[in-house]
Design a protein around this motif. Structure first.
Motif, short mmCIF file in Angstrom:
data_model
loop_
_atom_site.label_atom_id
_atom_site.label_comp_id
_atom_site.label_asym_id
_atom_site.label_seq_id
_atom_site.Cartn_x
_atom_site.Cartn_y
_atom_site.Cartn_z
N GLY A 161 7.13 17.77 26.52
CA GLY A 161 7.39 16.37 26.79
C GLY A 161 6.38 15.47 26.11
O GLY A 161 5.23 15.85 25.86
N THR A 162 6.83 14.25 25.80
CA THR A 162 6.03 13.30 25.04
C THR A 162 5.22 12.40 25.96
O THR A 162 5.72 11.93 26.99
CB THR A 162 6.94 12.44 24.15
N ILE A 163 3.98 12.14 25.58
CA ILE A 163 3.10 11.21 26.28
C ILE A 163 2.82 10.04 25.35
O ILE A 163 2.37 10.23 24.22
CB ILE A 163 1.78 11.88 26.69
N ARG A 196 1.11 18.87 24.05
CA ARG A 196 2.01 17.73 24.26
C ARG A 196 2.21 16.95 22.95
O ARG A 196 1.29 16.84 22.14
CB ARG A 196 1.44 16.78 25.31
N ASP A 197 3.40 16.42 22.79
CA ASP A 197 3.62 15.43 21.74
C ASP A 197 3.04 14.10 22.21
O ASP A 197 3.25 13.71 23.36
CB ASP A 197 5.11 15.27 21.45
N VAL A 198 2.34 13.41 21.32
CA VAL A 198 1.64 12.18 21.70
C VAL A 198 2.02 11.05 20.75
O VAL A 198 2.02 11.23 19.53
CB VAL A 198 0.10 12.38 21.68
N VAL A 199 2.34 9.90 21.32
CA VAL A 199 2.55 8.67 20.55
C VAL A 199 1.44 7.72 20.95
O VAL A 199 1.32 7.35 22.13
CB VAL A 199 3.93 8.03 20.87
N VAL A 200 0.59 7.34 20.00
CA VAL A 200 -0.52 6.42 20.28
C VAL A 200 -0.06 4.99 20.03
O VAL A 200 0.49 4.68 18.97
CB VAL A 200 -1.75 6.76 19.42
N VAL A 256 10.02 9.31 26.68
CA VAL A 256 8.66 9.74 27.03
C VAL A 256 8.63 10.18 28.49
O VAL A 256 9.35 9.64 29.33
CB VAL A 256 7.62 8.63 26.78
N ASP A 257 7.81 11.18 28.77
CA ASP A 257 7.65 11.65 30.14
C ASP A 257 6.60 10.85 30.89
O ASP A 257 6.62 10.80 32.12
CB ASP A 257 7.25 13.13 30.14
N ALA A 258 5.65 10.28 30.15
CA ALA A 258 4.56 9.55 30.80
C ALA A 258 4.02 8.48 29.87
O ALA A 258 3.98 8.67 28.64
CB ALA A 258 3.44 10.50 31.22
N LEU A 259 3.60 7.38 30.47
CA LEU A 259 2.82 6.37 29.77
C LEU A 259 1.41 6.46 30.32
O LEU A 259 1.19 6.28 31.52
CB LEU A 259 3.39 4.97 30.01
N ALA A 317 6.82 -1.91 25.54
CA ALA A 317 8.22 -2.12 25.94
C ALA A 317 9.18 -1.56 24.90
O ALA A 317 10.19 -0.91 25.23
CB ALA A 317 8.47 -3.61 26.15
N GLN A 318 8.87 -1.78 23.62
CA GLN A 318 9.73 -1.26 22.54
C GLN A 318 9.74 0.27 22.55
O GLN A 318 10.80 0.90 22.38
CB GLN A 318 9.22 -1.76 21.19
N THR A 319 8.58 0.87 22.77
CA THR A 319 8.49 2.33 22.77
C THR A 319 9.29 2.93 23.93
O THR A 319 10.02 3.91 23.77
CB THR A 319 7.02 2.77 22.86
#
Length: 303
Positions: free
Chosen positions: A8-10, A39-43, A65-68, A57-59
Motif C-alpha cells: 500500500g502507498t503512503i 511501502r510505496d511512498v509519494v512525497v 493511498v492507504d495513509a496520509l 487534495a489533488q493527490t
C-alpha cells in the motif's frame, strides 16, 4: 483498506517551513523509513501551506493511498484532519513541530522520527484508532479540528506569537502571553451550548476535543477524543496576579478546581463576541461568531 496488508502507498506531506530548525530533515527520514519497510511512498512538498493543501487534495483525489502521513506540528495535523475528515484514509503523524498538542493527546513519540514511523507502520497493520473531530462553521466555511478551538486570551496570544519570527519554540508563546496579559481585558461572550443560551464574561473560552494547547498546557484533562462530546472550557474574569498564580497549574491539569474555571461536556456550541478571533489546532480560523459541533468517528488515526 485491508488493515493486515503490508503493501500500500503512503503519501507523506512535509511542513513547508521544515527547512528551519532541528527537525528540518524529518520528512526525508520518514519517507526513507517507510520505503525501507517496503511501502510505496509519494512525497508531497510545496512552497507554502496553502499550496501544500491543494497538492494533498489533488493527490487524494487522483491516487489510491492507504495513509496520509503529515510531518510537522499541529498546523500540519490540522491540514491532515481537514483533508481526511469523513474519508476512509488513515492519518499518520510524525510530530516535529513546536506544540505537537494533538500528537501529545494521542500518545505519540515526540521529536523521534524513527519511533513515530514504527508506530505508524504497526498501526497500519492493526487498523489504527478512530477518533472524533470538531467541526466549525464560520463565514459560510466548514473547518475540522482534532484538538482545541480557542477564542479569547489564548487565541490572542497565538495571534501575537504568530506575527513574530523570534524566538522560536515554546518561549515565543510564553513571551507573547506575558505581553498580551498587559493589555488584555475580559470578553463579554454570548454562549449557546446544546440550545441553552447565556451571557458569559470571561478571559477565554475554548471548545476542546483534546486536552492540550500551547505546547503541553493541559486545559481539559478529562477530555477524550473518542467520547462523542466536546469539553467547553471557561476561565471567568481574574486579576492579572491571580491569573499568573493559576497559570503554572495548567501544565499539570491541576487548575480545574479553581472557582474561576468551569468545564462542561457538550455536543454543540455557538460562541459570539465582538473583536475575537478563533484559532483551532493553533491555526487561525476567523472572527466570531462560530458554531462548533462534534462529528463522532470522523477520523482514523495511526496511533
Amino acid at each position: 483498506m485491508n488493515p493486515s496488508s503490508t503493501a500500500g502507498t503512503i503519501a507523506v506531506a512535509i511542513n513547508p517551513a521544515a527547512s528551519f530548525g532541528r527537525t528540518r530533515n524529518a520528512g526525508d527520514h520518514a519517507a526513507a523509513q517507510f520505503r525501507a519497510a517496503g511501502r510505496d511512498v509519494v512525497v508531497l512538498e510545496a512552497d507554502g501551506y496553502d499550496a501544500l493543501q491543494r497538492l494533498v487534495a489533488q493527490t487524494l483525489s487522483g491516487t489510491a493511498v492507504d495513509a496520509l502521513v503529515v510531518v510537522g506540528g499541529d498546523g500540519m495535523v490540522h491540514l491532515g484532519v481537514n483533508a481526511l475528515a469523513g474519508r476512509d484514509v488513515a492519518l499518520g503523524i510524525v510530530p516535529s513541530g513546536t506544540g505537537n498538542d494533538v500528537a501529545r493527546l494521542l500518545g505519540l513519540p515526540l521529536h523521534d522520527t524513527a519511533a513515530a514511523c514504527r508506530l505508524i507502520l504497526a498501526a497500519m497493520v492493526s487498523g489504527g484508532r478512530t477518533i472524533d473531530a470538531g467541526r466549525i462553521a464560520v463565514d459560510g466555511q466548514t473547518t475540522y479540528f482534532a484538538g482545541v478551538l480557542s477564542a479569547g486570551f489564548d487565541a490572542a496570544v497565538n495571534e501575537r506569537a504568530n506575527s513574530w519570527r523570534w524566538p522560536r519554540g515554546k518561549g515565543r508563546y510564553n513571551l507573547a502571553m506575558l505581553m498580551e496579559l498587559g493589555s488584555f481585558r475580559q470578553i463579554d461572550y454570548t454562549v449557546t451550548a446544546d440550545d441553552v443560551t447565556w451571557r458569559q464574561p470571561a478571559l477565554l473560552i475554548s471548545v476542546a476535543n483534546g486536552q492540550y494547547i500551547g505546547g503541553g498546557m493541559r486545559i481539559t484533562p478529562d477530555a477524550s477524543p473518542d467520547d462523542g462530546f466536546l469539553d467547553l472550557f471557561v476561565v471567568k474574569p481574574l486579576s492579572r496576579l491571580r491569573f499568573l498564580a493559576v497559570f503554572p497549574k495548567v501544565f499539570a491539569g491541576r487548575h480545574t478546581s479553581h472557582p474561576a474555571v468551569e468545564i462542561r461536556r457538550v455536543r454543540k456550541v455557538r460562541l459570539e463576541a465582538k473583536g475575537v478571533v478563533a484559532y483551532a489546532d493553533g491555526e487561525r480560523i476567523g472572527a466570531l461568531p462560530v458554531d462548533v459541533d462534534i462529528v463522532p468517528g470522523a477520523l482514523r488515526v495511526l496511533a
